[in-house]
Motif scaffolding. Structure first.
Motif, PDB file in Angstrom:
ATOM      1  N   VAL A 108      58.494   5.189 104.844  1.00 26.26           N
ATOM      2  CA  VAL A 108      58.812   6.303 105.740  1.00 26.26           C
ATOM      3  C   VAL A 108      57.532   7.023 106.153  1.00 26.26           C
ATOM      4  N   TYR A 109      56.674   7.272 105.195  1.00 24.86           N
ATOM      5  CA  TYR A 109      55.398   7.947 105.473  1.00 24.86           C
ATOM      6  C   TYR A 109      54.581   7.151 106.488  1.00 24.86           C
ATOM      7  N   ASP A 110      54.424   5.863 106.251  1.00 22.04           N
ATOM      8  CA  ASP A 110      53.608   5.030 107.136  1.00 22.04           C
ATOM      9  C   ASP A 110      54.152   5.046 108.561  1.00 22.04           C
ATOM     10  N   GLU A 114      52.169   6.791 111.730  1.00 21.85           N
ATOM     11  CA  GLU A 114      51.867   5.936 112.867  1.00 21.85           C
ATOM     12  C   GLU A 114      52.469   6.498 114.149  1.00 21.85           C
ATOM     13  N   HIS A 115      53.644   7.089 114.024  1.00 20.08           N
ATOM     14  CA  HIS A 115      54.345   7.610 115.199  1.00 20.08           C
ATOM     15  C   HIS A 115      53.693   8.885 115.740  1.00 20.08           C
ATOM     16  N   VAL A 116      53.313   9.791 114.845  1.00 19.87           N
ATOM     17  CA  VAL A 116      52.815  11.102 115.265  1.00 19.87           C
ATOM     18  C   VAL A 116      51.291  11.156 115.336  1.00 19.87           C
ATOM     19  N   LYS A 117      50.643  10.402 114.444  1.00 18.92           N
ATOM     20  CA  LYS A 117      49.173  10.412 114.323  1.00 18.92           C
ATOM     21  C   LYS A 117      48.651  11.837 114.104  1.00 18.92           C
ATOM     22  N   PRO A 118      49.106  12.463 113.027  1.00 21.76           N
ATOM     23  CA  PRO A 118      48.734  13.854 112.765  1.00 21.76           C
ATOM     24  C   PRO A 118      47.351  13.969 112.124  1.00 21.76           C
ATOM     25  N   ALA A 119      46.822  15.184 112.161  1.00 23.96           N
ATOM     26  CA  ALA A 119      45.571  15.469 111.462  1.00 23.96           C
ATOM     27  C   ALA A 119      45.829  15.783 109.988  1.00 23.96           C
ATOM     28  N   ARG A 120      47.008  16.309 109.692  1.00 27.37           N
ATOM     29  CA  ARG A 120      47.364  16.605 108.304  1.00 27.37           C
ATOM     30  C   ARG A 120      48.855  16.419 108.112  1.00 27.37           C
ATOM     31  N   VAL A 121      49.225  16.100 106.865  1.00 28.63           N
ATOM     32  CA  VAL A 121      50.617  15.795 106.528  1.00 28.63           C
ATOM     33  C   VAL A 121      51.031  16.638 105.329  1.00 28.63           C
ATOM     34  N   ILE A 122      52.146  17.316 105.458  1.00 27.92           N
ATOM     35  CA  ILE A 122      52.714  18.130 104.381  1.00 27.92           C
ATOM     36  C   ILE A 122      54.065  17.548 103.993  1.00 27.92           C
TER      37      ILE A 122
END
Length: 251
Positions: A108-110, A114-122
């Motif tokens: 799910v994380y991957d 890949e979908h959003v290409k965020p700078a940070r993930v919480i």
């Protein structure tokens, strides 16, 4: 009890179906190595902040993942939100299990990253989802964790609920939240319910003791395990928790 523990822990038939997707939302899908389909939802930020942030949500065992996404979007409208229905929870396929939920989380994380290409993930976990989020933090990069009504291990919670039963050798769905956080550098926020009737305070305290980078710790007065979400002081705490996790320094 051994025969019916799956139904008790994963009451999939009691979970209401997802309603229509919000206008801005889009469906997502992931295939697992064992051939199951995991259905998800992405709700984009209303007005993304300068540093694009992705919130990945993991709900409780009786939550519909779309409801989790919509709730998180209400809390954090300036950030992208992605959630997935656990395996066995429609419209995802398969059978739910502790191991299955843990193994699916990196997939799910991957897909989300890949979908959003965020700078940070919480990662944000509610109830049983706190254990999934904690496990994920040891397998993928997370810039912070917010854990609501958390526990040290699902087995320990079950033992507290049924102290007269030999839970240990019979429990098939343990989700250990303490082990992956012990020694972790990920900033962690804990939000507990003072009158939690499901997760005893001793189980939250056991987790609290092993988290080395605990940057936010709040217990909501008079709140129960399920009614905590409608409380304004809880919602204020969630905003404070995210801001503190971003700083990475205990307030």
């Amino acid at each position: 009890m051994f025969e019916f523990q799956s139904q008790l822990i994963f009451p999939v038939h009691a979970v209401p179906p997802a309603g229509p997707l919000p206008t801005s939302a889009e469906p997502l899908s992931v295939r697992t190595p064992d051939g199951q389909k995991l259905a998800g939802v992405h709700i984009p930020a209303n007005k993304p902040d300068a540093t694009r942030t992705l919130i990945i949500g993991f709900g409780g065992n009786a939550w519909n993942a779309q409801d989790v996404a919509e709730y998180l979007h209400e809390l954090y409208p300036e950030h992208d939100v992605i959630t997935f229905h656990y395996r066995g929870y429609a419209p995802s396929t398969g059978e739910p299990s502790g191991v299955g939920l843990i193994v699916d989380a990196p997939l799910v994380y991957d897909a989300a990253v890949e979908h959003v290409k965020p700078a940070r993930v919480i990662g944000v976990g509610f109830s049983i989802g706190t254990g999934i989020a904690a496990q994920l933090s040891s397998q993928r990069r997370l810039d912070g964790l917010i854990l609501v009504t958390p526990f040290d291990s699902l087995k320990a919670v079950a033992q507290s609920m049924y102290p007269w039963l030999p839970i240990g050798p019979l429990f098939a769905h343990d989700i250990d939240a303490a082990a992956p956080l012990n020694g972790s550098k990920v900033p962690v926020a804990l939000v507990a319910a003072q009158r939690d009737e499901i997760v005893p305070a001793t189980r939250t305290e056991a987790l609290r003791k092993v988290v080395p980078n605990l940057v936010f710790d709040r217990t909501i007065p008079r709140a129960g395990h399920n009614d905590i979400y409608a409380r304004s002081d809880f919602q204020e705490a969630m905003h404070e928790a995210l801001a503190t996790v971003f700083r990475g320094v205990r307030a």
